[in-house]
Design an enzyme around this catalytic site. Sequence first.
Site, mmCIF file in Angstrom:
data_model
loop_
_atom_site.group_PDB
_atom_site.id
_atom_site.type_symbol
_atom_site.label_atom_id
_atom_site.label_comp_id
_atom_site.label_asym_id
_atom_site.label_seq_id
_atom_site.Cartn_x
_atom_site.Cartn_y
_atom_site.Cartn_z
ATOM 1 N N GLU A 1 0.806 -1.221 0.000
ATOM 2 C CA GLU A 1 0.000 0.000 0.000
ATOM 3 C C GLU A 1 0.846 1.281 0.000
ATOM 4 O O GLU A 1 0.565 2.217 -0.743
ATOM 5 C CB GLU A 1 -0.944 0.031 1.213
ATOM 6 N N HIS B 1 -10.180 -4.417 10.770
ATOM 7 C CA HIS B 1 -10.801 -4.271 9.448
ATOM 8 C C HIS B 1 -12.098 -3.477 9.494
ATOM 9 O O HIS B 1 -12.899 -3.561 8.588
ATOM 10 C CB HIS B 1 -11.098 -5.652 8.841
#
Lengths: 346, 465
Positions: free
Chosen positions: B198, B267
């Site tokens: 990322e 998450h």
Amino acid sequence: MARQTTKTSKSSQGTARKTASSAKRTVKFSNESLQKFYRDMLLIRRFEEKAGQIYGMGLIGGFCHLYIGQEAVVVGMQSAISDDDAVITSYRDHGHMLACGMDPKGVMAELTGREGGYSKGKGGSMHMFSKEKNFYGGHGIVGACVPLGTGLAFSQKYQDNGQMTLCYMGDGTANQGQVYESFNMAELWSLPVVYIIENNEYAMGTSVKRSSAQTELYKRGESFNVPGEQVDGMNVLAVAEAGKKAVEWVRAGKGPYILEMKTYRYRGHSMSDPAKYRSKEEVNKKRADSDPIEHLREKLLADKVYSEDELKEIDREVKGIIADAVEFAQNSPEPAPEELYTDVVA
Amino acid sequence: MPTEILMPALSPTMTEGKLARWMVKEGDTVSSGDVLAEIETDKATMEVEAVDEGKIGKILIEGDTENVAVNTPIAVLLEEGEDEGDLEGFSPSKVPAADSGSEDEESDEAPASKEPRIETRAPHDAYDASGEIPEGTEMVKMTVREALRDAMAEEMRSDDRVFVMGEEVAEYQGAYKVTQGLLDEFGPRRVIDTPITEHGFAGVGVGAAFHGLRPVVEFMTFNFAMQAIDQIVNSAAKTRYMSGGQMGSPIVFRGPNGAASRVAAQHSQCYASWYSHIPGLIVIAPHTAADAKGLLKAAIRNPNPVIFLENEILYGQSFEVPKLDDFVLPIGKAKIERSGDDVTIVSFGMGMRYALEAADKLTKDDISAEVIDLRTIRPMDMETLLASVRKTNRCVTVEEGWPQSGVGAEITAQIMHHAFDYLDAPVLRVSGKDVPMPYAANLEKLALPHVDEVVTAAKAVCYRD
């Protein structure tokens, strides 16, 4: 210094291959090139000395990282590319901007935080850009310029315009994770970028030996099949020659290339440096033995490219440019208060 | 005229230091770069280098002197053509009073003193979203997922600079199938699978945006974008300012944000307030498919970095979307999703589901709630929100994110400042609970905002049982 080279190719299944090559120059540089090398290095040296001086007078604030000692790296590398290629670096960036042809007045005025600076006084020493000269910063976060530079190369390949990127970083940067994420993607996508690791031996006060398990930084691309080469970064001719070769590799569509420049900074990491992590003798010896400008100066005289008088004339010319830059940087007004709220979003 | 060598500062905060020792003596010839002296402060040592060539004419302050003020002349340098005779009658300039220069300038520029009164925004009409879709436009039902895909595909068709990059966006067709079909239509040059990296690919996207492309970077979820947040904030958001307007970063970072279902703490975070904190960013969080489409198209065309917060649970939900060739919505405009008179409920993204259901329930108690969908979190359409609060005199905010420094906290502060006199009750916040998201089904339910909490808060500000 003998250059060490690792050459890898996909056909060799990623194993690094070392080939020794002689230190003898194979590229012959024209007198014109030699003269430009000398003048450009001198301009950076004098600019940085002056910046250090006016910092001491309180005209420059914050952090100010001087490039003194490393001039051969950027001057040699810039000689290998064209004006439309992109350049990006970290925060020790004044030399890169001058070598990209940015106006010393605009750079100095940014250091003094004035309206006439490249960023209108809003960026400062570490955050300066010139879209016109394809200089993409000037980035204050160690490591950030590497994915960004990889992105510039991504765009060049996407646009298929034949351009490429020189992405400079320091030896400290070479331990940041995002550098390896970038090496991986650049090789995976064959991006046109040369990564230049300016190994000046110290990341702030931490030597390469104390920070790096693998101190031969040109090998850092091995696991990604990115070829690497170590270069005498104190010798502008060695840099220019290695740069030419790396640029040819990249332009041929073979993907990225790593050049580790063995160089040295004479000054502290920033202006406020305790100078306790290395000895004065070490600095003095480096300076006496391998100063890039002195080295070239002797060669120019020996080869009769320049006479003493001509060199003096260049010194005078450069001194004049710097004096004008300082005058401009002192007299340019501070940015108008309204500038506080401009350029946040378009 | 001889040149003065001044006591330098090691940092902008240094006012004085110790002149530790001289490395040269009177009569020495020096050239630029030579070390003249060493100075010390409590934290650092620095060498004073010569900048000009010449001869040391006179040392004014001896070595081992403490408390030498910055900019005090410490020596005099004789330049080419000058000799000791030039020192006669030369008197060093006075030591400048510490910081006097800059302080004078600062006081000159200090804002003119103002009356101590609270300045508030002048009342303004609410934004009228009814004109966004021309009358008589055919509406088609589609999911948020399809609307997002169509928005990207349309922009990619009309602009070759637009490309999509992220984990599993190409061959896998998107981890949540948002990029389904894009690889087939646009090929691997423009739909790019990245490694799981990322920080790296966010930076690559920003670099490509600097260089003229229009990247759409998908994060599999915004939870993973925390790895990339330096590139988003320091590189994407700040560069326009730091470059004095020369360079921007026209990039869209998009992906699901907030809680999905039973994916627990790492998450399930809502990042709306995080990104909305940053000048230089635009933050969008649509609820409906029409807004998702119209705002994503606008985001891709916007010259600034845009954080586009989607929601996994909403991906599969269907809404009416106008069938138009080029449906683009304005960024920074809220939408009155439902008109009402008694209380304003403001939310965005998934929070709108709780807000709208609560408004339905409140009708049973004869409470008419006005529900506002912010759509854009930054810049926030305070005009529309304030117009509503001036009408209802009460407000409840709803979000899945945490309460402290959340979007609701910002709204509350703005309303208190600009509509204080209109309020008949404190503004109440309904938010995610102040805990990491638990996994257990019952605890997760407790951690998220609930429709009944919105109903209760609305009744409370209406002082109803």
